[in-house]
Design an enzyme around this catalytic site. Structure first.
Site, PDB file in Angstrom:
ATOM      1  N   ASP A  79       4.111  -3.177   6.441  1.00 18.44           N
ATOM      2  CA  ASP A  79       3.415  -4.152   5.621  1.00 18.44           C
ATOM      3  C   ASP A  79       3.922  -5.546   5.992  1.00 18.44           C
ATOM      4  OD1 ASP A  79       2.620  -5.718   3.266  1.00 18.44           O
ATOM      5  OD2 ASP A  79       2.271  -3.781   2.305  1.00 18.44           O
TER       6      ASP A  79
ATOM      7  N   SER B 120      -2.894  -3.599 -10.742  1.00 16.74           N
ATOM      8  CA  SER B 120      -2.264  -3.351  -9.447  1.00 16.74           C
ATOM      9  C   SER B 120      -1.298  -2.202  -9.632  1.00 16.74           C
ATOM     10  CB  SER B 120      -1.497  -4.581  -8.963  1.00 16.74           C
ATOM     11  OG  SER B 120      -0.700  -4.234  -7.837  1.00 16.74           O
TER      12      SER B 120
ATOM     13  N   ARG C 193      -6.222  -9.280 -11.516  1.00 18.53           N
ATOM     14  CA  ARG C 193      -6.001  -8.470 -10.326  1.00 18.53           C
ATOM     15  C   ARG C 193      -5.628  -9.382  -9.169  1.00 18.53           C
ATOM     16  NH1 ARG C 193      -5.398  -4.268  -7.416  1.00 18.53           N
ATOM     17  NH2 ARG C 193      -6.316  -4.049  -5.355  1.00 18.53           N
ATOM     18  N   VAL C 194      -4.530  -9.081  -8.484  1.00 17.35           N
ATOM     19  CA  VAL C 194      -4.167  -9.806  -7.261  1.00 17.35           C
ATOM     20  C   VAL C 194      -4.549  -8.879  -6.102  1.00 17.35           C
ATOM     21  CG1 VAL C 194      -2.431 -11.423  -8.091  1.00 17.35           C
ATOM     22  CG2 VAL C 194      -1.769  -9.073  -7.738  1.00 17.35           C
ATOM     23  N   HIS C 195      -5.579  -9.269  -5.350  1.00 16.07           N
ATOM     24  CA  HIS C 195      -6.217  -8.372  -4.379  1.00 16.07           C
ATOM     25  C   HIS C 195      -6.050  -8.892  -2.958  1.00 16.07           C
ATOM     26  CE1 HIS C 195      -9.358  -5.318  -3.428  1.00 16.07           C
ATOM     27  NE2 HIS C 195      -9.650  -6.145  -2.432  1.00 16.07           N
ATOM     28  N   ASP C 196      -5.593  -8.009  -2.081  1.00 22.25           N
ATOM     29  CA  ASP C 196      -5.490  -8.397  -0.674  1.00 22.25           C
ATOM     30  C   ASP C 196      -6.734  -7.915   0.079  1.00 22.25           C
ATOM     31  OD1 ASP C 196      -3.014  -9.635  -0.954  1.00 22.25           O
ATOM     32  OD2 ASP C 196      -1.968  -7.716  -0.815  1.00 22.25           O
ATOM     33  N   GLU C 197      -7.277  -8.813   0.874  1.00 20.48           N
ATOM     34  CA  GLU C 197      -8.528  -8.559   1.579  1.00 20.48           C
ATOM     35  C   GLU C 197      -8.551  -7.217   2.305  1.00 20.48           C
ATOM     36  OE1 GLU C 197      -9.106 -11.163   4.952  1.00 20.48           O
ATOM     37  OE2 GLU C 197     -11.264 -10.886   4.852  1.00 20.48           O
TER      38      GLU C 197
ATOM     39  N   ARG D 188       2.577  -8.455   4.248  1.00 21.61           N
ATOM     40  CA  ARG D 188       1.855  -9.341   3.321  1.00 21.61           C
ATOM     41  C   ARG D 188       2.743 -10.355   2.614  1.00 21.61           C
ATOM     42  NH1 ARG D 188      -1.552  -4.981   0.049  1.00 21.61           N
ATOM     43  NH2 ARG D 188       0.304  -3.758   0.527  1.00 21.61           N
TER      44      ARG D 188
END
Ligand SMILES: [Zn+2]
Length: 420
Positions: free
Chosen positions: A331, A355, A244-248, A333
């Site tokens: 966005d 994701s 999983r690539v997770h953004d805070e 990011r």
């Protein structure tokens, strides 16, 4: 005011002067065939003549370091004592480390400072790690719940007797190779440098006065990778990888706020990463400090209010529009740089990608990594008030194997009112 403090405040060296080009600074050859030829990134403030990069260490915390120096708590000439700080596991160099384009937002040699540049350190160069590796155990209520419900088993290996999960974790500070950053964004390097300088209120004059300095340590948030199972399996495409690539999202991740799906998706990813490791595979969770789509929490909270107060209430149909109205963009990011962390570990194949974001999926596949399965969050893990976000994302093209609502149906997905 102490003498020490006065000394520090009494002289300022302008970095923009051309006489700041010193022959004592070592060249950086990004993507070179070996670490020595690549050269260490030196961003020390104590010996300015050795600097070969713009900015300084610790990402966004560099400003706190300055404050510690200002109040006299921190010796300005401090050198890190690196004895016993090395990684508990061997992190092997990957083919990607020698490719100038695979990683442009981190320094692949950042965890190998002592091994690769020990001679320079002995000569007096102040070189600091930008990557650190350690091990830990995670105590997570959702994992305890998964054990209780029989979805996970205590095996004494990946999950310890007390239900905690064993992980290796890797922290990354941002190190930007500006020509590579510009190329990834499809902009001219000179133009990028000028905009970075202007739009930060003129933070680093060298961006425009020192085109010979190609590396910037930007004062932005860092990234952490959590590895479940053997770190060296990440680069083996034959070993199943769940990632999983997770953004805070501090409000959800830490405080359990229910307007979005961030924490449930994160803990579901951790559960699957753990299970994959237990089945002989490997799990990876990468946590990027890009709060509120990298627009920050103040913007995010303003958007929440605007969403809930708009005519008709919070609705999936207008979800993205409200962010753009408040922040100017939907966005920020820049998922283009996200796969650098995956490249660091030599990943070429992700069997299960947790994701739904097409921006993340496209960035990963564009970097040359194969994605086999895309895993969306199970419906029963979505908080009621987060249905707005979920339906809006699906309608906007985020990945789902479920139904996609449009038009009138999308209007009907509404969230809780503000004071409810
Ligand atoms: Zn969230």
């Amino acid at each position: 005011m102490s003498n020490k403090k006065f000394e520090r405040a009494s002289h300022v060296v302008l970095t923009s002067h051309s006489n700041q080009i010193f022959k004592e600074s070592l060249p950086i050859k990004w993507g070179a065939d070996n670490a020595k030829e690549r050269g260490p990134v030196i961003a020390t403030i104590s010996e300015k003549e050795n600097r070969n990069a713009i900015g300084t260490h610790s990402g966004s915390y560099t400003v706190y370091r300055a404050l510690s120096i200002a109040n006299g708590d921190f010796p300005k000439d401090h050198r890190p004592e690196l004895e016993n700080t090395h990684s508990p596991v061997e992190v092997k160099p990957q083919a990607s480390w020698f490719d100038p384009e695979k990683m442009v937002a981190i320094d692949p040699w950042g965890a190998h400072i002592q091994e690769m540049y020990g001679d320079y350190i002995k000569e007096g160069y102040n070189i600091k790690p930008t990557i650190a590796v350690t091990q830990a155990r995670l105590h997570i209520p959702e994992i305890f719940d998964a054990i209780e419900k029989g979805r996970l088993e205590i095996d004494g290996d990946i999950i310890a007797k007390d239900g905690s999960v064993k992980v290796t974790k890797v922290a990354f500070e941002p190190v930007w190779y500006l020509p590579g950053i510009a190329k990834r964004l499809g902009v001219d390097e000179g133009e990028l440098r000028k905009i970075l300088f202007n739009e930060t209120g003129g933070m680093f004059p060298e961006l425009v006065t020192r085109p010979d300095l190609k590396v910037l340590l930007p004062p932005i948030g860092s990234t952490t990778a959590y590895i479940f199972g053997d770190i060296n399996n990440l680069s083996n495409p034959e070993v199943e990888l769940s990632c999983r690539v997770h953004d805070e999202c501090n409000g959800s991740d830490v405080f359990g706020s229910d307007i979005c799906t961030c924490r449930p998706y994160l803990t579901y990813g951790i559960e699957h990463a753990t299970k994959t490791a237990q089945n002989g595979g490997v799990g990876l969770i990468v946590y990027y400090r890009k709060e509120g789509r990298a627009l920050g929490e103040v913007t995010k909270f303003l958007v929440y209010n605007a969403r809930k107060r708009q005519e008709g209430g919070d609705s999936a149909a207008t979800y993205f529009k409200r962010t753009e109205c408040v922040a100017g963009v939907e966005d920020a990011r820049f998922q283009e740089f996200m796969p650098d962390i995956l490249q660091y570990f030599g990943i070429t194949k992700i069997h299960n990608l947790h994701s739904m974001s097409n921006m993340k999926y496209d960035a990963i596949t564009k970097s040359g990594i194969e994605v086999v399965n895309r895993v969306s969050i199970p419906d029963d893990l979505i908080p009621a008030d987060a249905q707005v976000e979920m339906e809006a994302k699906k309608a906007a093209g985020y990945f789902t194997d479920g139904e996609i609502k449009d038009g009138n149906d999308l209007d009907k997905v509404v969230g809780r009112e503000l004071e409810e």
